[in-house]
Write a protein that holds these residues in place. Structure first.
Motif, PDB file in Angstrom:
ATOM      1  N   ASP A   1      -1.566   9.595   2.660  1.00 28.17           N
ATOM      2  CA  ASP A   1      -2.626   9.615   3.661  1.00 28.17           C
ATOM      3  C   ASP A   1      -2.386   8.482   4.663  1.00 28.17           C
ATOM      4  OD1 ASP A   1      -4.924   9.772   5.158  1.00 28.17           O
ATOM      5  OD2 ASP A   1      -6.264   9.039   3.584  1.00 28.17           O
ATOM      6  N   PRO A   2      -1.544   8.719   5.680  1.00 21.87           N
ATOM      7  CA  PRO A   2      -1.194   7.659   6.619  1.00 21.87           C
ATOM      8  C   PRO A   2      -2.403   6.988   7.279  1.00 21.87           C
ATOM      9  CG  PRO A   2       0.251   9.533   6.918  1.00 21.87           C
ATOM     10  CD  PRO A   2      -0.827   9.971   5.976  1.00 21.87           C
ATOM     11  N   GLN A   3      -3.344   7.789   7.772  1.00 20.15           N
ATOM     12  CA  GLN A   3      -4.481   7.193   8.464  1.00 20.15           C
ATOM     13  C   GLN A   3      -5.357   6.392   7.497  1.00 20.15           C
ATOM     14  OE1 GLN A   3      -6.508   9.604  11.327  1.00 20.15           O
ATOM     15  NE2 GLN A   3      -8.394   8.417  11.202  1.00 20.15           N
ATOM     16  N   GLY A   4      -5.570   6.917   6.286  1.00 19.81           N
ATOM     17  CA  GLY A   4      -6.354   6.185   5.303  1.00 19.81           C
ATOM     18  C   GLY A   4      -5.680   4.875   4.919  1.00 19.81           C
ATOM     19  N   THR A   5      -4.361   4.914   4.786  1.00 19.89           N
ATOM     20  CA  THR A   5      -3.608   3.706   4.461  1.00 19.89           C
ATOM     21  C   THR A   5      -3.708   2.684   5.579  1.00 19.89           C
ATOM     22  OG1 THR A   5      -2.046   4.966   3.110  1.00 19.89           O
ATOM     23  CG2 THR A   5      -1.326   2.805   3.880  1.00 19.89           C
ATOM     24  N   LEU A   6      -3.599   3.145   6.830  1.00 14.35           N
ATOM     25  CA  LEU A   6      -3.694   2.236   7.970  1.00 14.35           C
ATOM     26  C   LEU A   6      -5.081   1.601   8.066  1.00 14.35           C
ATOM     27  CD1 LEU A   6      -1.734   4.208  10.719  1.00 14.35           C
ATOM     28  CD2 LEU A   6      -1.050   2.078   9.612  1.00 14.35           C
TER      29      LEU A   6
ATOM     30  N   LEU B   1       0.813  -1.216   0.000  1.00 10.82           N
ATOM     31  CA  LEU B   1       0.000   0.000   0.000  1.00 10.82           C
ATOM     32  C   LEU B   1       0.851   1.274   0.000  1.00 10.82           C
ATOM     33  CD1 LEU B   1      -2.674  -1.064   2.650  1.00 10.82           C
ATOM     34  CD2 LEU B   1      -2.918  -1.107   0.159  1.00 10.82           C
ATOM     35  N   LEU B   2       2.161   1.117   0.072  1.00 11.83           N
ATOM     36  CA  LEU B   2       3.063   2.257   0.123  1.00 11.83           C
ATOM     37  C   LEU B   2       3.705   2.498  -1.237  1.00 11.83           C
ATOM     38  CD1 LEU B   2       4.801   1.514   3.549  1.00 11.83           C
ATOM     39  CD2 LEU B   2       2.895   3.063   3.098  1.00 11.83           C
TER      40      LEU B   2
ATOM     41  N   LEU C   1     -13.793   2.131  13.991  1.00 13.74           N
ATOM     42  CA  LEU C   1     -12.366   1.871  13.820  1.00 13.74           C
ATOM     43  C   LEU C   1     -11.533   3.143  13.614  1.00 13.74           C
ATOM     44  CD1 LEU C   1     -12.411  -1.374  11.636  1.00 13.74           C
ATOM     45  CD2 LEU C   1     -11.902  -1.167  14.068  1.00 13.74           C
ATOM     46  N   PRO C   2     -12.010   4.137  12.834  1.00 14.77           N
ATOM     47  CA  PRO C   2     -11.213   5.362  12.683  1.00 14.77           C
ATOM     48  C   PRO C   2     -10.956   6.068  14.014  1.00 14.77           C
ATOM     49  CG  PRO C   2     -12.858   5.236  10.957  1.00 14.77           C
ATOM     50  CD  PRO C   2     -13.185   4.145  11.925  1.00 14.77           C
ATOM     51  N   VAL C   3     -11.952   6.023  14.913  1.00 18.92           N
ATOM     52  CA  VAL C   3     -11.796   6.670  16.222  1.00 18.92           C
ATOM     53  C   VAL C   3     -10.759   5.917  17.054  1.00 18.92           C
ATOM     54  CG1 VAL C   3     -12.960   7.265  18.380  1.00 18.92           C
ATOM     55  CG2 VAL C   3     -14.134   7.585  16.202  1.00 18.92           C
ATOM     56  N   LEU C   4     -10.838   4.600  17.058  1.00 13.88           N
ATOM     57  CA  LEU C   4      -9.878   3.786  17.799  1.00 13.88           C
ATOM     58  C   LEU C   4      -8.467   3.975  17.256  1.00 13.88           C
ATOM     59  CD1 LEU C   4     -11.905   0.454  18.163  1.00 13.88           C
ATOM     60  CD2 LEU C   4     -11.438   2.131  19.956  1.00 13.88           C
ATOM     61  N   LEU C   5      -8.362   4.057  15.939  1.00  6.82           N
ATOM     62  CA  LEU C   5      -7.051   4.227  15.327  1.00  6.82           C
ATOM     63  C   LEU C   5      -6.455   5.585  15.671  1.00  6.82           C
ATOM     64  CD1 LEU C   5      -4.821   3.173  13.503  1.00  6.82           C
ATOM     65  CD2 LEU C   5      -6.105   4.039  11.538  1.00  6.82           C
ATOM     66  N   ARG C   6      -7.270   6.636  15.633  1.00 10.63           N
ATOM     67  CA  ARG C   6      -6.770   7.977  15.987  1.00 10.63           C
ATOM     68  C   ARG C   6      -6.266   7.997  17.424  1.00 10.63           C
ATOM     69  NH1 ARG C   6     -11.140   9.963  12.884  1.00 10.63           N
ATOM     70  NH2 ARG C   6     -12.424  10.197  14.751  1.00 10.63           N
ATOM     71  N   SER C   7      -6.984   7.325  18.314  1.00 14.78           N
ATOM     72  CA  SER C   7      -6.572   7.269  19.715  1.00 14.78           C
ATOM     73  C   SER C   7      -5.231   6.545  19.859  1.00 14.78           C
ATOM     74  CB  SER C   7      -7.640   6.557  20.547  1.00 14.78           C
ATOM     75  OG  SER C   7      -7.233   6.424  21.895  1.00 14.78           O
ATOM     76  N   ALA C   8      -5.075   5.439  19.119  1.00 13.00           N
ATOM     77  CA  ALA C   8      -3.819   4.681  19.177  1.00 13.00           C
ATOM     78  C   ALA C   8      -2.664   5.509  18.620  1.00 13.00           C
ATOM     79  CB  ALA C   8      -3.963   3.374  18.398  1.00 13.00           C
ATOM     80  N   LEU C   9      -2.905   6.241  17.538  1.00 14.02           N
ATOM     81  CA  LEU C   9      -1.873   7.097  16.954  1.00 14.02           C
ATOM     82  C   LEU C   9      -1.454   8.207  17.919  1.00 14.02           C
ATOM     83  CD1 LEU C   9      -3.174   7.439  13.284  1.00 14.02           C
ATOM     84  CD2 LEU C   9      -0.960   6.498  13.973  1.00 14.02           C
ATOM     85  N   GLU C  10      -2.416   8.768  18.600  1.00 17.69           N
ATOM     86  CA  GLU C  10      -2.110   9.830  19.564  1.00 17.69           C
ATOM     87  C   GLU C  10      -1.253   9.291  20.704  1.00 17.69           C
ATOM     88  OE1 GLU C  10      -4.379  13.145  22.395  1.00 17.69           O
ATOM     89  OE2 GLU C  10      -5.558  11.683  21.259  1.00 17.69           O
ATOM     90  N   THR C  11      -1.630   8.110  21.229  1.00 17.34           N
ATOM     91  CA  THR C  11      -0.866   7.512  22.319  1.00 17.34           C
ATOM     92  C   THR C  11       0.554   7.186  21.878  1.00 17.34           C
ATOM     93  OG1 THR C  11      -2.857   6.538  23.304  1.00 17.34           O
ATOM     94  CG2 THR C  11      -0.749   5.574  23.929  1.00 17.34           C
TER      95      THR C  11
ATOM     96  N   ARG D   1       7.885   0.774   9.690  1.00 19.01           N
ATOM     97  CA  ARG D   1       7.712   1.586   8.484  1.00 19.01           C
ATOM     98  C   ARG D   1       7.471   3.055   8.843  1.00 19.01           C
ATOM     99  NH1 ARG D   1      10.058  -1.956   6.849  1.00 19.01           N
ATOM    100  NH2 ARG D   1       9.543  -3.473   5.228  1.00 19.01           N
ATOM    101  N   PRO D   2       8.466   3.728   9.456  1.00 14.78           N
ATOM    102  CA  PRO D   2       8.285   5.120   9.855  1.00 14.78           C
ATOM    103  C   PRO D   2       8.049   6.057   8.677  1.00 14.78           C
ATOM    104  CG  PRO D   2      10.591   4.496  10.006  1.00 14.78           C
ATOM    105  CD  PRO D   2       9.817   3.232   9.774  1.00 14.78           C
ATOM    106  N   HIS D   3       8.495   5.664   7.476  1.00 18.08           N
ATOM    107  CA  HIS D   3       8.292   6.556   6.330  1.00 18.08           C
ATOM    108  C   HIS D   3       6.813   6.666   5.956  1.00 18.08           C
ATOM    109  CE1 HIS D   3       9.102   2.481   4.744  1.00 18.08           C
ATOM    110  NE2 HIS D   3       8.244   2.782   3.803  1.00 18.08           N
ATOM    111  N   LEU D   4       5.969   5.785   6.509  1.00 17.78           N
ATOM    112  CA  LEU D   4       4.519   5.931   6.319  1.00 17.78           C
ATOM    113  C   LEU D   4       4.051   7.281   6.844  1.00 17.78           C
ATOM    114  CD1 LEU D   4       1.630   4.820   5.738  1.00 17.78           C
ATOM    115  CD2 LEU D   4       1.706   3.748   7.990  1.00 17.78           C
ATOM    116  N   PHE D   5       4.752   7.789   7.861  1.00 23.70           N
ATOM    117  CA  PHE D   5       4.383   9.056   8.490  1.00 23.70           C
ATOM    118  C   PHE D   5       5.328  10.184   8.080  1.00 23.70           C
ATOM    119  CE2 PHE D   5       3.307   5.478  11.199  1.00 23.70           C
ATOM    120  CZ  PHE D   5       1.942   5.656  11.343  1.00 23.70           C
ATOM    121  N   GLY D   6       6.049   9.983   6.981  1.00 29.14           N
ATOM    122  CA  GLY D   6       6.951  11.016   6.503  1.00 29.14           C
ATOM    123  C   GLY D   6       8.234  11.120   7.299  1.00 29.14           C
ATOM    124  N   LEU D   7       8.604  10.055   8.012  1.00 28.31           N
ATOM    125  CA  LEU D   7       9.791  10.099   8.852  1.00 28.31           C
ATOM    126  C   LEU D   7      11.031   9.538   8.155  1.00 28.31           C
ATOM    127  CD1 LEU D   7       8.185   9.004  12.239  1.00 28.31           C
ATOM    128  CD2 LEU D   7       8.835  11.297  11.520  1.00 28.31           C
TER     129      LEU D   7
END
Length: 257
Positions: free
Chosen positions: A69-74, A64-65, A152-162, A122-128
């Motif tokens: 759009d990191p979140q959309g890809t995840l 997928l890389l 699922l989008p809400v759960l994923l956003r929470s995991a990304l924030e943590t 895969r840190p480059h997924l986030f532009g790293l």
């Protein structure tokens, strides 16, 4: 687990397989770090089929890389793992027969750990790019359960924030460690030019003995001892008598959980 247990853990074979997989699958900086820990512990690379789910997860993610759009890809990746990879599914409970009696027990755990490990590689997924940074814990078990209380989008956003908050805390610790080394070791590098490298290993990996430092840095035991002496004279490390490992003198620079 406390982060320092990665090196001090009694589970030597599990650590060896974990680091071996990272050494094979991670971008250069992370792979080098994993191999450096293996060297410090005097261990060779291993291979186990237990990491097959992680191989499947990272293969699907790589397909997928690149992505803008990191979140959309995840989310797309998550749906693939949930629907096409049985190993990842987290069941709630199951009915089993024991001695002719039906009982309900928790279903076997899925492979959410493998998904989180694959994403961290895969840190480059986030532009790293190939930065030596892993966002751990992005794909928690909650994302793979059949029933979930939130979308699922809400759960994923929470995991990304943590995960981002924990990575930020790690970066702050390393920044403070580098700043401290520049201040405390000024004028001492004539005694040991490898002291800054030894210091970064101790802060980043947790308690290390002189022998482990020597193997990890690829230097002689005498050179490693000179580095430790410089760090001790600068008030940066202490000797832990229980295992003769060196630890940061400041509790603020001890690896987080």
């Amino acid at each position: 687990m406390n982060a320092s247990e990665l090196v001090r853990s009694w589970y030597s074979e599990e650590r060896r397989q974990f680091l071996s997989w990272i050494g094979r699958r991670a971008p250069p900086a992370l792979a080098k770090a994993a191999k450096q820990v293996l060297a410090a512990k005097g261990q060779t690379e291993g291979f186990t089929e237990a990491y097959a789910p992680a191989d499947s997860a990272i293969a699907r993610l790589d397909a997928l890389l690149p992505s803008r759009d990191p979140q959309g890809t995840l989310l797309e990746w998550l749906e693939e793992l949930r629907s096409k990879e049985f190993d990842f599914f987290e069941g709630g409970s199951e009915m089993v027969q024991v001695g002719g009696i039906a009982i309900t027990r928790s279903a076997p755990r899925g492979a959410a750990w493998a998904a989180s490990l694959a994403a961290a590689m895969r840190p480059h997924l986030f532009g790293l790019g190939s930065a030596p940074l892993a966002l751990a814990g992005i794909m928690p078990r909650a994302l793979f359960r059949e029933f979930h209380e939130e979308p699922l989008p809400v759960l994923l956003r929470s995991a990304l924030e943590t995960a981002s908050n924990k990575a930020e805390a790690d970066l702050r610790v390393m920044r403070d460690a580098v700043t401290l080394a520049g201040k405390q070791l000024a004028g001492r590098l004539y005694a040991s030019s490898t002291a800054p490298h030894a210091w970064r290993m101790i802060v980043g990996l947790g308690p290390l003995t002189r022998a482990e430092l020597a193997r990890g840095l690829g230097v002689t035991k005498r050179t490693a001892s000179q580095s430790v002496t410089s760090l001790q004279e600068a008030g940066m490390v202490l000797l832990r008598e229980t295992d003769s490992a060196m630890i940061p003198a400041s509790a603020d620079l001890v690896p987080r959980e």
